[in-house]
Motif scaffolding. Structure first.
Motif, PDB file in Angstrom:
ATOM      1  N   PRO A   1       1.221  -1.086  -0.040  1.00  0.00           N
ATOM      2  CA  PRO A   1      -0.067   0.108  -0.105  1.00  0.00           C
ATOM      3  C   PRO A   1       0.975   0.818   0.348  1.00  0.00           C
ATOM      4  N   GLN A   2       0.609   1.921  -0.303  1.00  0.00           N
ATOM      5  CA  GLN A   2       1.677   3.726  -0.902  1.00  0.00           C
ATOM      6  C   GLN A   2       0.897   4.552   0.146  1.00  0.00           C
ATOM      7  N   ARG A   3       0.866   4.161   1.141  1.00  0.00           N
ATOM      8  CA  ARG A   3       0.387   4.978   2.545  1.00  0.00           C
ATOM      9  C   ARG A   3       2.357   5.128   2.910  1.00  0.00           C
ATOM     10  N   ALA A   4       2.327   6.002   3.240  1.00  0.00           N
ATOM     11  CA  ALA A   4       3.685   6.446   4.443  1.00  0.00           C
ATOM     12  C   ALA A   4       3.751   6.028   5.359  1.00  0.00           C
ATOM     13  N   GLY A   5       4.276   5.513   6.529  1.00  0.00           N
ATOM     14  CA  GLY A   5       4.463   5.053   7.359  1.00  0.00           C
ATOM     15  C   GLY A   5       3.565   4.450   8.030  1.00  0.00           C
ATOM     16  N   LYS A   6       2.800   3.248   7.429  1.00  0.00           N
ATOM     17  CA  LYS A   6       1.863   2.096   7.887  1.00  0.00           C
ATOM     18  C   LYS A   6       3.054   0.379   7.758  1.00  0.00           C
ATOM     19  N   THR A   7       2.207   0.209   9.298  1.00  0.00           N
ATOM     20  CA  THR A   7       2.784  -1.069   9.235  1.00  0.00           C
ATOM     21  C   THR A   7       1.856  -2.206   9.472  1.00  0.00           C
ATOM     22  N   GLU A   8       0.764  -1.569   9.553  1.00  0.00           N
ATOM     23  CA  GLU A   8      -0.698  -3.318  10.095  1.00  0.00           C
ATOM     24  C   GLU A   8      -2.020  -1.974   9.612  1.00  0.00           C
ATOM     25  N   VAL A   9      -2.492  -2.718   8.816  1.00  0.00           N
ATOM     26  CA  VAL A   9      -3.707  -3.246   8.022  1.00  0.00           C
ATOM     27  C   VAL A   9      -4.298  -2.302   9.022  1.00  0.00           C
ATOM     28  N   PHE A  10      -4.509  -2.310   9.896  1.00  0.00           N
ATOM     29  CA  PHE A  10      -5.577  -1.105  10.745  1.00  0.00           C
ATOM     30  C   PHE A  10      -5.120  -0.309  10.883  1.00  0.00           C
ATOM     31  N   GLU A  11      -3.982   0.396  10.449  1.00  0.00           N
ATOM     32  CA  GLU A  11      -3.628   1.741  10.623  1.00  0.00           C
ATOM     33  C   GLU A  11      -3.869   2.461   9.340  1.00  0.00           C
ATOM     34  N   LEU A  12      -4.436   1.556   8.253  1.00  0.00           N
ATOM     35  CA  LEU A  12      -5.217   2.328   6.680  1.00  0.00           C
ATOM     36  C   LEU A  12      -6.659   3.008   7.469  1.00  0.00           C
ATOM     37  N   GLN A  13      -7.104   3.702   7.008  1.00  0.00           N
ATOM     38  CA  GLN A  13      -8.683   4.594   7.041  1.00  0.00           C
ATOM     39  C   GLN A  13      -8.999   3.516   6.034  1.00  0.00           C
ATOM     40  N   PRO A  14     -10.237   3.348   6.738  1.00  0.00           N
ATOM     41  CA  PRO A  14     -11.497   2.187   6.940  1.00  0.00           C
ATOM     42  C   PRO A  14     -11.020   1.653   4.837  1.00  0.00           C
ATOM     43  N   LEU A  15     -11.578   3.361   4.183  1.00  0.00           N
ATOM     44  CA  LEU A  15     -11.555   2.934   2.560  1.00  0.00           C
ATOM     45  C   LEU A  15     -10.647   2.220   2.205  1.00  0.00           C
ATOM     46  N   ASP A  16      -9.521   2.522   2.691  1.00  0.00           N
ATOM     47  CA  ASP A  16      -7.643   1.808   1.714  1.00  0.00           C
ATOM     48  C   ASP A  16      -7.731   0.415   2.632  1.00  0.00           C
ATOM     49  N   GLN A  17      -8.167   0.028   3.568  1.00  0.00           N
ATOM     50  CA  GLN A  17      -8.756  -1.461   4.426  1.00  0.00           C
ATOM     51  C   GLN A  17      -9.042  -1.988   2.958  1.00  0.00           C
ATOM     52  N   ALA A  18     -10.661  -1.569   2.628  1.00  0.00           N
ATOM     53  CA  ALA A  18     -11.263  -2.126   1.404  1.00  0.00           C
ATOM     54  C   ALA A  18     -10.890  -2.211   0.711  1.00  0.00           C
ATOM     55  N   LEU A  19     -10.180  -1.002   0.198  1.00  0.00           N
ATOM     56  CA  LEU A  19      -9.391  -1.282  -1.557  1.00  0.00           C
ATOM     57  C   LEU A  19      -7.839  -2.308  -0.891  1.00  0.00           C
ATOM     58  N   LEU A  20      -7.354  -2.026  -0.003  1.00  0.00           N
ATOM     59  CA  LEU A  20      -6.701  -3.041  -0.137  1.00  0.00           C
ATOM     60  C   LEU A  20      -7.357  -4.409   0.077  1.00  0.00           C
ATOM     61  N   THR A  21      -8.179  -5.023   0.195  1.00  0.00           N
ATOM     62  CA  THR A  21      -9.055  -6.059   0.189  1.00  0.00           C
ATOM     63  C   THR A  21      -9.040  -6.590  -1.304  1.00  0.00           C
ATOM     64  N   PHE A  22      -9.471  -5.915  -1.444  1.00  0.00           N
ATOM     65  CA  PHE A  22     -10.274  -5.816  -2.820  1.00  0.00           C
ATOM     66  C   PHE A  22      -8.310  -5.891  -3.792  1.00  0.00           C
ATOM     67  N   GLU A  23      -7.998  -5.107  -3.401  1.00  0.00           N
ATOM     68  CA  GLU A  23      -6.638  -5.733  -4.322  1.00  0.00           C
ATOM     69  C   GLU A  23      -6.182  -7.323  -4.262  1.00  0.00           C
ATOM     70  N   THR A  24      -5.645  -7.215  -3.312  1.00  0.00           N
ATOM     71  CA  THR A  24      -5.494  -8.150  -2.837  1.00  0.00           C
ATOM     72  C   THR A  24      -6.572  -9.255  -3.330  1.00  0.00           C
ATOM     73  N   ASN A  25      -7.520  -9.717  -3.104  1.00  0.00           N
ATOM     74  CA  ASN A  25      -8.424 -10.826  -3.641  1.00  0.00           C
ATOM     75  C   ASN A  25      -8.295 -10.824  -4.998  1.00  0.00           C
TER      76      ASN A  25
END
Length: 136
Positions: free
Chosen positions: A40-64
């Motif tokens: 994920p192209q987000r600075a300083g993130k080390t955990e999925v739960f640190e992403l904004q909810p929309l980014d969490q959903a997008l990460l799940t979508f892109e992973t799938n």
């Protein structure tokens, strides 16, 4: 807010395939397994739960999306998905195609043997087929 920078170890161990909506899609320098990584192209993130909810959903979508395409092009028995980050803490998700008889089956891929470089022609052919599967 700081700007996204790819961890040097992730850059060293992989090549950029494409940029999806949120993530860089990268291929690892190890041909023993079809092994992709989403960063994920987000600075300083080390955990999925640190992403904004929309980014969490997008990460799940892109992973799938990537997992489905990888399974399609490899006919893998199992797709392994993991976000460990014990060595490199920058948030990244591994997507690995596994089959019976591959190195260390059914054990984990981490810490097993030494990486085997891709034949460049085989790598290009694999990425072309993957790209077609991602866009279909």
């Amino acid at each position: 807010m700081s700007e996204f920078q790819l961890d040097a170890r992730l850059a060293r161990d992989s090549d950029l395939v494409t940029v999806l909506g949120l993530c860089q899609l990268r291929i690892l320098h190890d041909s023993r397994w079809p092994w992709l990584m989403l960063v994920p192209q987000r600075a300083g993130k080390t955990e999925v739960f640190e992403l904004q909810p929309l980014d969490q959903a997008l990460l799940t979508f892109e992973t799938n999306l990537v997992a489905e395409a990888l399974k399609k092009v490899t006919n893998a028995r199992k797709i392994n998905i993991g976000a460990l980050g014990n060595v490199v803490s920058q948030l990244h998700v591994h997507v690995v195609a596994r089959n019976e008889g591959d190195p260390n089956w059914p054990g984990p891929i981490w810490g097993h043997g030494s990486a085997t470089a891709y034949d460049e022609n085989a790598k290009k052919a694999f990425l072309k087929t993957l790209s077609e599967a991602l866009s279909s």
